[in-house]
Scaffold this motif. Structure first.
Motif, mmCIF file in Angstrom:
data_model
loop_
_atom_site.group_PDB
_atom_site.id
_atom_site.type_symbol
_atom_site.label_atom_id
_atom_site.label_comp_id
_atom_site.label_asym_id
_atom_site.label_seq_id
_atom_site.Cartn_x
_atom_site.Cartn_y
_atom_site.Cartn_z
ATOM 1 N N PRO A 174 0.795 -1.225 0.000
ATOM 2 C CA PRO A 174 0.000 0.000 0.000
ATOM 3 C C PRO A 174 0.831 1.280 0.000
ATOM 4 N N GLY A 175 1.977 1.293 0.636
ATOM 5 C CA GLY A 175 2.735 2.539 0.735
ATOM 6 C C GLY A 175 3.497 2.922 -0.529
ATOM 7 N N LEU A 194 5.735 -12.675 -11.527
ATOM 8 C CA LEU A 194 5.182 -13.238 -10.291
ATOM 9 C C LEU A 194 4.776 -12.074 -9.396
ATOM 10 N N LEU A 195 3.497 -12.028 -9.075
ATOM 11 C CA LEU A 195 2.935 -10.916 -8.302
ATOM 12 C C LEU A 195 2.577 -11.403 -6.906
ATOM 13 N N ALA A 196 3.144 -10.773 -5.877
ATOM 14 C CA ALA A 196 2.836 -11.147 -4.495
ATOM 15 C C ALA A 196 1.838 -10.166 -3.896
ATOM 16 N N THR A 197 0.755 -10.706 -3.333
ATOM 17 C CA THR A 197 -0.298 -9.879 -2.733
ATOM 18 C C THR A 197 -0.500 -10.316 -1.290
ATOM 19 N N GLY A 198 -0.490 -9.374 -0.385
ATOM 20 C CA GLY A 198 -0.492 -9.673 1.047
ATOM 21 C C GLY A 198 -1.875 -9.910 1.626
ATOM 22 N N PRO A 199 -1.918 -10.194 2.927
ATOM 23 C CA PRO A 199 -3.195 -10.371 3.609
ATOM 24 C C PRO A 199 -3.886 -9.016 3.818
ATOM 25 N N GLU A 200 -5.128 -9.048 4.293
ATOM 26 C CA GLU A 200 -5.901 -7.800 4.440
ATOM 27 C C GLU A 200 -5.117 -6.747 5.236
ATOM 28 N N GLY A 201 -4.414 -7.151 6.270
ATOM 29 C CA GLY A 201 -3.667 -6.175 7.062
ATOM 30 C C GLY A 201 -2.283 -5.868 6.506
ATOM 31 N N GLY A 202 -1.916 -6.455 5.381
ATOM 32 C CA GLY A 202 -0.611 -6.213 4.766
ATOM 33 C C GLY A 202 0.450 -7.203 5.226
ATOM 34 N N TRP A 203 1.544 -7.268 4.469
ATOM 35 C CA TRP A 203 2.709 -8.047 4.900
ATOM 36 C C TRP A 203 3.320 -7.359 6.121
ATOM 37 N N ASN A 204 3.923 -8.107 7.034
ATOM 38 C CA ASN A 204 4.671 -7.432 8.099
ATOM 39 C C ASN A 204 6.074 -7.093 7.591
ATOM 40 N N GLY A 220 2.524 -0.131 -6.043
ATOM 41 C CA GLY A 220 1.317 0.296 -5.332
ATOM 42 C C GLY A 220 0.247 0.725 -6.317
ATOM 43 N N ILE A 221 -0.990 0.768 -5.832
ATOM 44 C CA ILE A 221 -2.079 1.156 -6.737
ATOM 45 C C ILE A 221 -2.863 2.337 -6.169
ATOM 46 N N GLY A 222 -2.164 3.222 -5.453
ATOM 47 C CA GLY A 222 -2.828 4.429 -4.978
ATOM 48 C C GLY A 222 -3.222 4.346 -3.526
ATOM 49 N N PRO A 223 -3.824 5.428 -3.021
ATOM 50 C CA PRO A 223 -4.046 5.544 -1.578
ATOM 51 C C PRO A 223 -5.233 4.755 -1.023
ATOM 52 N N ARG A 224 -6.137 4.281 -1.868
ATOM 53 C CA ARG A 224 -7.335 3.621 -1.361
ATOM 54 C C ARG A 224 -6.986 2.216 -0.874
ATOM 55 N N ILE A 225 -7.648 1.769 0.170
ATOM 56 C CA ILE A 225 -7.384 0.451 0.728
ATOM 57 C C ILE A 225 -8.421 -0.512 0.184
ATOM 58 N N CYS A 232 -6.728 -8.148 -5.748
ATOM 59 C CA CYS A 232 -6.211 -9.170 -6.674
ATOM 60 C C CYS A 232 -6.649 -8.885 -8.100
ATOM 61 N N VAL A 233 -7.929 -8.576 -8.281
ATOM 62 C CA VAL A 233 -8.431 -8.284 -9.629
ATOM 63 C C VAL A 233 -7.724 -7.051 -10.191
ATOM 64 N N ALA A 234 -7.602 -6.017 -9.367
ATOM 65 C CA ALA A 234 -6.981 -4.767 -9.827
ATOM 66 C C ALA A 234 -5.522 -5.001 -10.215
ATOM 67 N N LEU A 235 -4.783 -5.692 -9.362
ATOM 68 C CA LEU A 235 -3.349 -5.891 -9.626
ATOM 69 C C LEU A 235 -3.114 -6.801 -10.828
ATOM 70 N N LEU A 236 -3.873 -7.893 -10.908
ATOM 71 C CA LEU A 236 -3.712 -8.783 -12.067
ATOM 72 C C LEU A 236 -4.049 -8.048 -13.364
ATOM 73 N N THR A 237 -5.066 -7.190 -13.311
ATOM 74 C CA THR A 237 -5.415 -6.388 -14.486
ATOM 75 C C THR A 237 -4.246 -5.508 -14.916
ATOM 76 N N LEU A 238 -3.627 -4.850 -13.933
ATOM 77 C CA LEU A 238 -2.524 -3.942 -14.269
ATOM 78 C C LEU A 238 -1.315 -4.702 -14.810
ATOM 79 N N VAL A 239 -1.035 -5.883 -14.259
ATOM 80 C CA VAL A 239 0.103 -6.666 -14.757
ATOM 81 C C VAL A 239 -0.183 -7.141 -16.182
#
Lengths: 246, 246
Positions: A174-175, A194-204, A220-225, A232-239
């Motif tokens: 997110p940052g 290979l795209l890594a996507t974290g859990p709802e609270g983010g990777w530690n 990152g894909i902007g400030p919205r959470i 997943c849909v948004a990131l796969l689309t962008l890749v």
């Protein structure tokens, strides 16, 4: 359903197929086709083609199929995903197959509950029908290869290179101000991602650092959470969109 | 829930708020906060800020809120969507608000069933809680403005200019090779975008032609056929990403 995805065992050597009940019902009641008409078909992990209806009787539908010489291209994106809640994971299988992923690599992370791994949605009989649904929607035949890893560190350090050799690696965080298109600006037509996507609270911090040590670049894909599903849909689309250029 | 979205009527002139039962429960049971701790808050269509817990007693939580001087920027994308099935529409409200849309303009089309318009999910009491859920996820306060139009031609010819003045217009069409980023290559920071997304079977020729006559440029997202939900998320992601440059 934009394609009837057949198991290779369903297809006789002469290309004739006796459809399963679900496919037969789709041909009769949704597509409302008759003898002599055609429907798009594909074989799991094989070629696509056209099936001509030779018999419709009662609940029974038979096709004569002609397949393309080569299967479609395998999706060039693999997904490393911190396992979400079972309810979320169940809804995610079909969209993942629709968008196109070569592999789905599910992993533990600090913010993943251990009992998520006991869910029925991680059994092949639980997820395979959902992946087929997604492929039939997208009109693709490539069944994503699924693997499940309860130990994140062991996965990243010991198994990932063999699972996904020579790929570009991105981790969504997110940052990060780096856009996917920027990170993949120099992508070539032979590159996989290979795209890594974290859990709802983010990777530690440890997880993010381990991924970066192993070649993952932050994007990152902007400030919205976003929720896991939407992210997943948004990131796969962008890749995929970035790969359309390469 | 990454923000407690409050109705302005909940906030007293001195910034004190007595939380609704759902918000109070979230603060106590999910966030597990105590007196003196803070939580992010926002007012519908207003500013975001920070609420400091002044009282936790029984099921009752009170905050003292301090708001930013200005509200966040309004999302720069509006969505013109051929109304999907009620079940699909119900699941789409929250992701739309999470991704960020200024307006949701729902319309008829040839491949939209008329009785979809009778659904409870088109009543404000049906969709507003789902939009709030999406905004609380995204950390935004801008409630999308929803309008419903049963006559596509009348909407496009007579109402759209007033609903969405001076915006860039795109229509998603499966056959198009033009990428969203290409169509928006010359976007400026003040531009808004209106994105038209068709029904599962696509716009018909008349609809597509009418949209083009009214300034909509065709864009596509590749050869895979997506469900309405996945297509909306994918397209909104690409438009937002293109606007991040402008």
């Amino acid at each position: 359903m934009n394609l009837l995805l057949l198991d290779p065992s369903e297809v006789a050597t002469d290309g004739s197929v006796s459809l399963t009940q679900a496919h037969a019902e789709h041909v009769r009641k949704v597509l409302k086709l008759g003898t002599g008409q055609t429907v798009r078909v594909g074989m799991v992990d094989g070629a696509m083609g056209v099936g001509t209806i030779t018999t419709i009787a009662d609940r029974h539908v038979e096709l004569a199929c002609a397949f393309d010489p080569a299967p479609p291209a395998r999706p060039r994106v693999d997904l490393l995903l911190a396992l979400p809640r079972p309810k979320v994971m169940r809804r995610l299988w079909a969209p993942l197959a629709t968008l196109g992923v070569g592999q789905v690599i599910l992993t533990n992370a600090e913010k993943v509950e251990r009992d998520y791994f006991d869910s029925h949605v991680l059994q092949p009989e639980g997820y395979r029908p959902l992946l087929i649904e997604g492929l039939q929607q997208a009109r693709d035949t490539h069944m994503p290869i699924v693997s499940i890893h309860k130990r994140f560190k062991v996965l990243v350090e010991d198994h990932l290179d063999a699972l996904c050799p020579s790929v570009r690696r991105l981790v969504a965080h997110p940052g990060s101000d780096t856009r996917v298109a920027t990170a993949l600006a120099d992508v070539t037509p032979s590159d996989r991602v290979l795209l890594a996507t974290g859990p709802e609270g983010g990777w530690n911090d440890f997880e993010l650092s381990l991924l970066e040590t192993h070649g993952f670049a932050r994007v990152g894909i902007g400030p919205r959470i976003l929720t896991t599903t939407t992210a997943c849909v948004a990131l796969l689309t962008l890749v995929h969109e970035a790969l359309r250029r390469g």
